[in-house]
Write an enzyme that holds these catalytic residues in place. Sequence first.
Site, PDB file in Angstrom:
ATOM      1  N   SER A 156       0.845  -1.197   0.000  1.00  0.00           N
ATOM      2  CA  SER A 156       0.000   0.000   0.000  1.00  0.00           C
ATOM      3  C   SER A 156       0.880   1.246   0.000  1.00  0.00           C
ATOM      4  CB  SER A 156      -0.869  -0.002   1.259  1.00  0.00           C
ATOM      5  OG  SER A 156      -1.430   1.276   1.494  1.00  0.00           O
TER       6      SER A 156
ATOM      7  N   TYR B  81      -1.709  -1.000  10.356  1.00  0.00           N
ATOM      8  CA  TYR B  81      -1.710  -1.161   8.888  1.00  0.00           C
ATOM      9  C   TYR B  81      -0.431  -0.562   8.307  1.00  0.00           C
ATOM     10  CZ  TYR B  81      -3.550  -1.104   4.063  1.00  0.00           C
ATOM     11  OH  TYR B  81      -3.747  -1.306   2.714  1.00  0.00           O
TER      12      TYR B  81
END
Length: 245
Positions: free
Chosen positions: A121, A135
């Site tokens: 990401s 995350y």
Amino acid sequence: MKGQVVVVGGTKGLGKVITERFLSQGQAVTVLSRTRPEGELAYAHVPCNLETLPDPAATAAAAVAANGPVRYLVFCQRYRGSGDPWDGEMQVTVNATRQLLQAFAPHFVHEGDRAVAVVSSVYAQFVGGSQPDGYHVAKAGLNALVKYKAWELGRQGIRVNAILPLSYLKPESQHHFLGNQQLVDLYQDFVPLGRVGYAADSANLVEFLCSDKASFINGQEIFVDGGVSVVWPEELARRMAGVDK
Ligand SMILES: NC(=O)c1ccc[n+]([C@@H]2O[C@H](COP(=O)([O-])OP(=O)(O)OC[C@H]3O[C@@H](n4cnc5c(N)ncnc54)[C@H](OP(=O)(O)O)[C@@H]3O)[C@@H](O)[C@H]2O)c1
């Protein structure tokens, strides 16, 4: 020996688009996820819960039993559990990827192009409030793992690369976004390419990295973000505030 494609988390979202892409190429595909989708499948499904993953070797062996040795291995899982999000992200994103890489390494074909593509990401390199700290840290760790494995598995002729997408629209949910003109206008304004990204944009890169066209690309982190990551944030802030000049 042709070799199959294994997609971890290939039943939904980006993973599903990637699975369909390889199936359309005529590849044999095995998908790993917790729940087998209903109905007849064009791929083999191996049930596994990455939150526990008690026996990674047995999971890899089940995939090989279904479709033979591996040519391309794609990681596209996303932690969607209800437990502690920090622990969940670390386990599902970092630990499980490492364990499955170790378990699958002996099962790659021995000739021709071989590769691993890991969906990470933009939050591996940038921070923001739309995702929790776990995350960010898990994706940063995942990228470090990609580089280490590119060095380690490179000796086996296996290339390992990371894909860093900006938020993308999935076929399952894109109607909701596209129905919101304010959101469409926002992305048109701040993305240099003037549009939101689609899962298909990231699938294009996975398809390229899992092909001999990427034969000398190894250990890279590649953004799929329409150019957002190259823009100095001050420019964006001024533009959004209407003080362009
Ligand atoms: N969505 C975005 O805009 C975006 C942006 C940048 C990066 N990413 C990254 O892209 C990847 C895919 O995200 P996505 O939103 O497209 O995924 P998603 O739609 O949530 O699908 C996740 C996949 O992972 C599987 N999965 C989830 N938990 C699992 C577990 N504990 N064990 C085994 N399989 C599990 C799911 O299948 P089951 O439910 O059957 O287990 C499903 O196939 C992720 O790495 C995410 O961080 C997404």
